[in-house]
Motif scaffolding. Structure first.
Motif, PDB file in Angstrom:
ATOM      1  N   SER A 166       1.908  -2.580   4.401  1.00 33.82           N
ATOM      2  CA  SER A 166       2.388  -1.237   4.089  1.00 33.82           C
ATOM      3  C   SER A 166       3.589  -0.920   4.959  1.00 33.82           C
ATOM      4  O   SER A 166       3.710  -1.435   6.078  1.00 33.82           O
ATOM      5  CB  SER A 166       1.283  -0.201   4.335  1.00 33.82           C
TER       6      SER A 166
ATOM      7  N   CYS B  51      -5.148   4.299  -1.129  1.00 37.26           N
ATOM      8  CA  CYS B  51      -5.586   3.209  -0.243  1.00 37.26           C
ATOM      9  C   CYS B  51      -6.412   3.764   0.910  1.00 37.26           C
ATOM     10  O   CYS B  51      -7.464   3.216   1.261  1.00 37.26           O
ATOM     11  CB  CYS B  51      -4.373   2.445   0.288  1.00 37.26           C
TER      12      CYS B  51
ATOM     13  N   CYS C 274       0.807  -1.223   0.000  1.00 34.93           N
ATOM     14  CA  CYS C 274       0.000   0.000   0.000  1.00 34.93           C
ATOM     15  C   CYS C 274       0.840   1.273   0.000  1.00 34.93           C
ATOM     16  O   CYS C 274       0.341   2.340  -0.379  1.00 34.93           O
ATOM     17  CB  CYS C 274      -0.932   0.005   1.219  1.00 34.93           C
TER      18      CYS C 274
END
Length: 672
Positions: free
Chosen positions: A133, A113, A106
């Motif tokens: 992420s 996102c 992400c």
């Protein structure tokens, strides 16, 4: 991904528990720490909790936010044939579904996102999201799980050591880790690498050239001379060391290939690497062997017949490409290569390589997008030509929003009137028609016809007739569809056919004939079209010939022949990965089953077909004439099976995974 998975049992348990209490769980941590692999294993373990599926959204090949939402839609097989916004279509698709979406990498598009997930969660109360992420998404209600490096027990039995031993056995099986003192050295190496899985794997790949002691000494000296921690934070130092050391131990020509490969957005095959990366000291003939050398050193991973580079290693390669001053040159080469691929795919469409070209364009999708983006900025004429050539591939395989986006962008560029511009207008027109935006499609089709008259080529005339004919046909105007396609074929057709647009117009004229009730003419035309396509070995036009044969067989009482032809269409459309065609073929197969009294089988094929129509979001579920007989087929099937048996078979198929349901249909009738 490697085949084995070491440790992480406690993390897997934590993720499983967290997803029972929170609808958004984000795995955070530095590059190379194993977030993606952990998320993949967690998704596999939790699959049984989510009856409507676990879907993996790979964001690693994105380089800006513009394509984010369409990437998510593609990942969940939502190929929306509708002009509405992709976010709206995605939200509608998720409504009422118990789904786990896994968003990987992400950090590439963090803001997108945050916005999309923040919008989807309130509107789809049964949706859960697992994300990876390098930093938290910042969405309300997010639960964060920090992914730490692998454990390093004092006794040398930690997960980092276990990983080291497993990777060593694969990468350097001749190296013994059981000699006196080896255990202490392995533990020391894993501590220096801070238990970061990617760092451990890169180090193990070097055991062919270095002893354990040499490796430990080298890592120690490199750690002592690292850059200031403000440039490379403490928790990343070991990974930077392992990547840097791996890079340093590559030969100069291997380092050059590593850097040049960073320009690709997805997996590459040997021909891609040769075309884009060769030059200067890097000879094209040497590239296959060098790719395998980089696999041996864990810089690349094999992905079937293609090669993939992990995101963290790609970033390092891109940094060195910029240091070499080659980033602009490689971006240009990359764009030119994929423009050439599109041109070759176009030229090979009317051949026995058609299916292979559909697979090639599909596999190269992220790189084709990147090439178009570069050409739009640097070479408008080339961008216009390349984007128009996607018209044979992207709309067929469901990339309608991307197709519309790129085609509208290239047509807005300052380019002269030309066959390339006419072709781009054709591609936009068919995209709009398949989205159900018939009014705009008609306007674009008329503009395409005007452009075709101006550039004066036969191919342009056929392209214009096809987009106008398709729009008329789908809007319920079969006479207009017949007239425009017949006029173009009379004026411009050749024997043998001059290319794709001639077969496209032949398909429109055949469909128009049957829609006008001229069934004998349509049947004869379909038989001729099938014969012609078989000569070339192509599948697209053949599949629509089978469509017409099946449809007319049903209308004229030849249900067994209709089933055979519908199955032939289904096989061809499956080969092309054409989900719209698959849905149409399933409708015809449903009719054939219903007319033959196979009520339960008709319910199953209808349920699977509805799964594909729902996935497509098609506003009219195909051509208008099919809509008129679907209700009759359902009534026949329900009477044959009985209401309860019909409903059960239909809903079982409807709730099944689309690909699994399709596989069952392709395999043949199922036992009752």
């Amino acid at each position: 991904m490697t085949t084995s998975f070491v440790g992480r049992d406690s993390e897997l348990d934590e993720i499983g528990t967290a997803l029972t209490r929170h609808r958004l769980v984000t795995l955070t941590g530095g590059g190379g720490v194993g977030k993606s692999r952990l998320a993949l294993r967690a998704a596999e373990r939790l699959r049984g909790r989510y009856p409507d599926g676990v879907w993996w959204v790979d964001l690693s090949n994105l380089y800006d936010d513009r394509l984010f939402t369409s990437t998510v839609c593609d990942a969940v097989d939502l190929l929306d044939h509708n002009p509405r916004a992709p976010v709206e279509a995605l939200a509608e698709w998720l409504t009422g579904r118990q789904v786990l979406l896994v968003f990987d990498c992400c950090e590439r598009v963090l803001d997108s996102c945050h916005d999309l997930i923040g919008e989807l969660l309130p509107g789809a109360p049964q949706l859960s999201v697992l994300a990876t992420s390098r930093q938290a998404l910042g969405v309300e209600g997010e639960h964060r799980v920090e992914v730490a490096p692998l454990s390093m027990d004092a006794g040398g039995d930690g997960d980092a050591v276990r990983l080291f031993r497993e990777r060593c056995a694969t990468a350097a099986p001749a190296v013994s880790l059981d000699s006196p003192g080896s255990a202490d050295v392995v533990s020391a190496i894993c501590r220096r690498l801070e238990g970061i899985p990617l760092a451990v794997e890169l180090a193990c790949a070097r055991l062919r050239e270095s002893s354990l002691t040499e490796m430990a000494d080298r890592l120690g000296s490199r750690l002592d001379t690292l850059v200031d921690e403000t440039v490379w934070p403490q928790r990343h130092r070991a990974l930077r060391t392992a990547i840097g050391w791996s890079h340093e131990l590559c030969s100069p020509i291997e380092r050059l290939l590593w850097a040049r490969l960073s320009v690709f957005r997805g997996p590459v095959d040997v021909s891609d690497a040769r075309s884009v990366c060769a030059g200067g000291p890097l000879d094209a003939h040497d590239i296959p062997g060098l790719l395998d050398r980089l696999v041996d050193q864990s810089v690349l991973q094999r992905d079937g017949t293609r090669y993939r580079m992990l995101d963290t290693l790609c970033e390092y390669g891109a940094m060195w490409l910029a240091e070499l001053g080659e980033d602009d040159t490689l971006a240009r080469r990359h764009a030119e290569h994929y423009a050439t691929v599109l041109a070759e795919a176009d030229a090979g469409w009317l051949s026995d390589q058609q299916v292979a070209w559909y697979a090639r364009i599909s596999a190269s999708h992220p790189d084709v997008r990147a090439a178009l983006d570069h050409l739009i900025e640097t070479d408008p004429d080339a961008a216009l030509d390349a984007a128009g050539r996607t018209g044979l591939f992207w709309p067929c395989c469901g990339h309608l929003h991307e197709s519309r986006d790129y085609l509208e962008r290239v047509l807005a560029l300052d380019t002269p009137e030309s066959p390339s511009r006419t072709r781009a207008l054709w591609a936009l027109g068919i995209t709009l028609t398949l989205q159900g935006d018939h009014q705009t499609a008609l306007r674009v089709g008329e503009e395409c016809a005007s452009a075709a008259r101006q550039d004066g080529t036969a191919q342009s005339g056929l392209f214009a007739a096809h987009t106008l004919g398709l729009t008329h046909l789908m809007a319920g105007r079969p006479q207009a569809a017949y007239d425009v396609s017949d006029e173009a074929l009379t004026a411009h057709s050749t024997s043998p056919p001059s290319g794709a647009p001639q077969l496209c117009c032949m398909v429109i004229r055949t469909f128009a004939d049957s829609a006008l009730g001229r069934l004998d003419e349509a049947y004869a035309a379909a038989v001729g079209l099938r014969r012609l396509s078989l000569q070339y070995g192509e599948h697209w036009a053949r599949s629509y010939a089978f469509h017409q044969l099946a449809f007319i067989d049903l209308l004229q009482g030849r249900a067994h022949d209709a089933e055979r032809h519908a199955r032939a269409m289904l096989a061809s459309k499956h080969n092309l990965n054409d989900n719209l065609g698959i849905a149409l073929a399933l409708d015809l197969l449903t009719g054939a089953n219903a007319v033959q009294g196979n009520g339960v089988e008709a319910a199953r094929t209808s349920g699977t077909g509805n799964t594909f129509w729902r996935m497509l979001g098609h506003p009219g579920r195909g051509t208008p004439e099919l809509a008129e007989v679907r209700d009759l087929w359902e009534l026949q099937a329900r009477n044959a099976a009985g209401g309860d048996a019909y409903d059960k078979a239909f809903h079982d198929a409807l709730s099944d995974d689309a690909e699994h349901g399709l596989a069952l249909v392709l395999h043949g009738p199922q036992p009752s």
